[in-house]
Write a protein that holds these residues in place. Sequence first.
Motif, PDB file in Angstrom:
ATOM      1  N   TRP A  96       0.827  -1.199   0.000  1.00  0.00           N
ATOM      2  CA  TRP A  96       0.000   0.000   0.000  1.00  0.00           C
ATOM      3  C   TRP A  96       0.867   1.257   0.000  1.00  0.00           C
ATOM      4  N   PRO A  97       0.610   2.191  -0.910  1.00  0.00           N
ATOM      5  CA  PRO A  97      -0.347   2.079  -2.024  1.00  0.00           C
ATOM      6  C   PRO A  97       0.168   1.153  -3.130  1.00  0.00           C
ATOM      7  N   ASN A  98      -0.738   0.712  -3.978  1.00  0.00           N
ATOM      8  CA  ASN A  98      -0.386  -0.278  -5.000  1.00  0.00           C
ATOM      9  C   ASN A  98       0.737   0.184  -5.909  1.00  0.00           C
ATOM     10  N   GLU A  99       0.763   1.489  -6.173  1.00  0.00           N
ATOM     11  CA  GLU A  99       1.767   1.994  -7.119  1.00  0.00           C
ATOM     12  C   GLU A  99       3.163   2.091  -6.507  1.00  0.00           C
ATOM     13  N   PHE A 147       4.567  -1.333   2.704  1.00  0.00           N
ATOM     14  CA  PHE A 147       3.804  -2.496   3.119  1.00  0.00           C
ATOM     15  C   PHE A 147       3.047  -2.191   4.409  1.00  0.00           C
ATOM     16  N   ILE A 148       1.910  -2.848   4.584  1.00  0.00           N
ATOM     17  CA  ILE A 148       1.144  -2.712   5.821  1.00  0.00           C
ATOM     18  C   ILE A 148       0.725  -4.086   6.319  1.00  0.00           C
ATOM     19  N   ARG A 149       0.523  -4.194   7.615  1.00  0.00           N
ATOM     20  CA  ARG A 149      -0.095  -5.370   8.202  1.00  0.00           C
ATOM     21  C   ARG A 149      -1.270  -4.889   9.043  1.00  0.00           C
ATOM     22  N   VAL A 150      -2.439  -5.401   8.759  1.00  0.00           N
ATOM     23  CA  VAL A 150      -3.658  -4.955   9.433  1.00  0.00           C
ATOM     24  C   VAL A 150      -3.742  -5.581  10.819  1.00  0.00           C
ATOM     25  N   GLU A 151      -4.110  -4.776  11.801  1.00  0.00           N
ATOM     26  CA  GLU A 151      -4.277  -5.259  13.159  1.00  0.00           C
ATOM     27  C   GLU A 151      -5.735  -5.154  13.566  1.00  0.00           C
ATOM     28  N   GLU A 152      -6.146  -6.037  14.417  1.00  0.00           N
ATOM     29  CA  GLU A 152      -7.555  -6.077  14.826  1.00  0.00           C
ATOM     30  C   GLU A 152      -7.938  -4.864  15.669  1.00  0.00           C
ATOM     31  N   GLY A 190      -7.717  -1.887  14.684  1.00  0.00           N
ATOM     32  CA  GLY A 190      -8.165  -0.811  13.815  1.00  0.00           C
ATOM     33  C   GLY A 190      -7.025   0.025  13.269  1.00  0.00           C
ATOM     34  N   PHE A 191      -5.796  -0.434  13.526  1.00  0.00           N
ATOM     35  CA  PHE A 191      -4.603   0.237  13.017  1.00  0.00           C
ATOM     36  C   PHE A 191      -3.859  -0.714  12.090  1.00  0.00           C
ATOM     37  N   CYS A 192      -2.935  -0.155  11.340  1.00  0.00           N
ATOM     38  CA  CYS A 192      -2.069  -0.994  10.523  1.00  0.00           C
ATOM     39  C   CYS A 192      -0.621  -0.671  10.856  1.00  0.00           C
ATOM     40  N   GLU A 193       0.194  -1.708  10.873  1.00  0.00           N
ATOM     41  CA  GLU A 193       1.634  -1.548  11.056  1.00  0.00           C
ATOM     42  C   GLU A 193       2.230  -1.270   9.685  1.00  0.00           C
ATOM     43  N   GLN A 194       3.063  -0.251   9.571  1.00  0.00           N
ATOM     44  CA  GLN A 194       3.591   0.190   8.283  1.00  0.00           C
ATOM     45  C   GLN A 194       5.085  -0.061   8.181  1.00  0.00           C
ATOM     46  N   LEU A 195       5.533  -0.455   7.006  1.00  0.00           N
ATOM     47  CA  LEU A 195       6.959  -0.560   6.695  1.00  0.00           C
ATOM     48  C   LEU A 195       7.213   0.114   5.357  1.00  0.00           C
ATOM     49  N   THR A 196       8.150   1.029   5.329  1.00  0.00           N
ATOM     50  CA  THR A 196       8.510   1.720   4.100  1.00  0.00           C
ATOM     51  C   THR A 196       9.988   1.520   3.837  1.00  0.00           C
ATOM     52  N   LEU A 197      10.330   0.942   2.694  1.00  0.00           N
ATOM     53  CA  LEU A 197      11.729   0.731   2.337  1.00  0.00           C
ATOM     54  C   LEU A 197      12.256   1.944   1.590  1.00  0.00           C
ATOM     55  N   LYS A 198      13.328   2.506   2.108  1.00  0.00           N
ATOM     56  CA  LYS A 198      13.920   3.679   1.478  1.00  0.00           C
ATOM     57  C   LYS A 198      15.429   3.609   1.602  1.00  0.00           C
ATOM     58  N   ALA A 243      -0.569   3.522  11.668  1.00  0.00           N
ATOM     59  CA  ALA A 243      -1.566   4.494  11.221  1.00  0.00           C
ATOM     60  C   ALA A 243      -2.953   3.864  11.336  1.00  0.00           C
ATOM     61  N   PRO A 244      -3.984   4.669  11.580  1.00  0.00           N
ATOM     62  CA  PRO A 244      -5.348   4.127  11.620  1.00  0.00           C
ATOM     63  C   PRO A 244      -5.810   3.725  10.227  1.00  0.00           C
ATOM     64  N   LEU A 245      -6.585   2.671  10.125  1.00  0.00           N
ATOM     65  CA  LEU A 245      -7.068   2.204   8.823  1.00  0.00           C
ATOM     66  C   LEU A 245      -7.980   3.229   8.156  1.00  0.00           C
ATOM     67  N   SER A 246      -8.602   4.079   8.953  1.00  0.00           N
ATOM     68  CA  SER A 246      -9.565   5.033   8.398  1.00  0.00           C
ATOM     69  C   SER A 246      -8.913   6.244   7.743  1.00  0.00           C
ATOM     70  N   ARG A 247      -7.595   6.316   7.814  1.00  0.00           N
ATOM     71  CA  ARG A 247      -6.919   7.484   7.245  1.00  0.00           C
ATOM     72  C   ARG A 247      -6.770   7.337   5.732  1.00  0.00           C
ATOM     73  N   GLY A 248      -7.031   8.403   5.007  1.00  0.00           N
ATOM     74  CA  GLY A 248      -6.857   8.403   3.560  1.00  0.00           C
ATOM     75  C   GLY A 248      -7.800   7.438   2.864  1.00  0.00           C
ATOM     76  N   GLU A 249      -7.296   6.758   1.837  1.00  0.00           N
ATOM     77  CA  GLU A 249      -8.112   5.854   1.022  1.00  0.00           C
ATOM     78  C   GLU A 249      -7.871   4.387   1.337  1.00  0.00           C
ATOM     79  N   LEU A 250      -7.095   4.128   2.388  1.00  0.00           N
ATOM     80  CA  LEU A 250      -6.733   2.750   2.700  1.00  0.00           C
ATOM     81  C   LEU A 250      -7.958   1.887   2.991  1.00  0.00           C
TER      82      LEU A 250
END
Length: 344
Positions: free
Chosen positions: A279-282, A287-292, A294-302, A311-318
């Motif tokens: 996430w996002p697909n492009e 990457f995200i892992r959904v947690e019960e 209501g949040f997701c664990e995020q990993l960004t490779l840079k 981040a909360p799942l309700s943020r943006g278009e996720l």
Amino acid sequence: MSRQRTVNDQGFWHSPLLQGCTTEDKTALLHLLTSPVSNIIGAYPLVPRIAAAEVGWSQDQWLQVIERLRAEDLVWFEPVRMFVWVRVWWHHNLASQTLGPKLRARTLDNIRQLPEPWLGPFLDAYKARLSEEHRTLLDSLLAGHLTAEVSSVPYGYGIDGSSNFSRHNTNNKTNSKVTPTPDAPARSPVDKLGIPASCLAQVEAAIAQAQRKGVSKADKQVILAAVAKPFRAGHPPRDAGAYAYAVAQSLVTTPQQSTTSAEPSKSELKAWANRCFCWPNENPSNFIRVEESGFCEQLTLKEGKARHGYAPLSRGELLSALRQGTLREVSAAVFEDLAKGAWL
């Protein structure tokens, strides 16, 4: 009146506990071991702004270094009460001398000032450095069965009078998580909400940062209650500080949040729990892992490194993308490898 603070030179500069520390880390730790406001148990109130000025840093720089020391379990810092515990204190000071007739009253007073969630871990580490006789004496003093003998002369600091602690401390470590003893078993006390003491300072620091930056104006206890939910459910977050910061942000309605769809339902969260997506697909590096929760664990490779957050799942278009099933799912094993730094 100035006081003598002694640091075992070989025990400090050659300590395996400090192998991964930077020069800044060692400078800060050395300052904490010799601070003018330190006490005889190595756990005392400390104002970051003043501590930073004493070593010639900005307050932000000092806080960043302390956070690294906290991550290595060399120091605990409680930002709200501005209280520090130097976890390697007994590598350089004899614990037994703190229970001498002239010092025990001061020792008990210092112990009683500790933040409540720290009391269990501190006593575990402290008792591990005491003889059976001294442990019995300490228990009696804490229970109020004996009177701490207060000397009529000013308190001395006998524990600072000698630098030859090498033989006494060679095989001992302050970290009670890895050196439990039969008399002082390793414990992980929790506050009344269910957050482990080992995570509480990190959580409170993140909440304070979110409130200081204005990204959350919710009451601290409200945020703590929300952060505690995954701990009580037996699914603690990997990074308690990052999770607390994300929760603090989510408890304030922002323009971005107001345009999103409704919060995910319990059935949706159960269906998505522990599943991993790109996430996002492009962007194939996020990457995200959904947690019960209501949040997701995020990993960004840079640039070959993984950045971690929540981040909360309700943020943006996720949330909409999850509901539409348009996200590319990835293996949980891949996510775990990234999180552990296996691909870095």
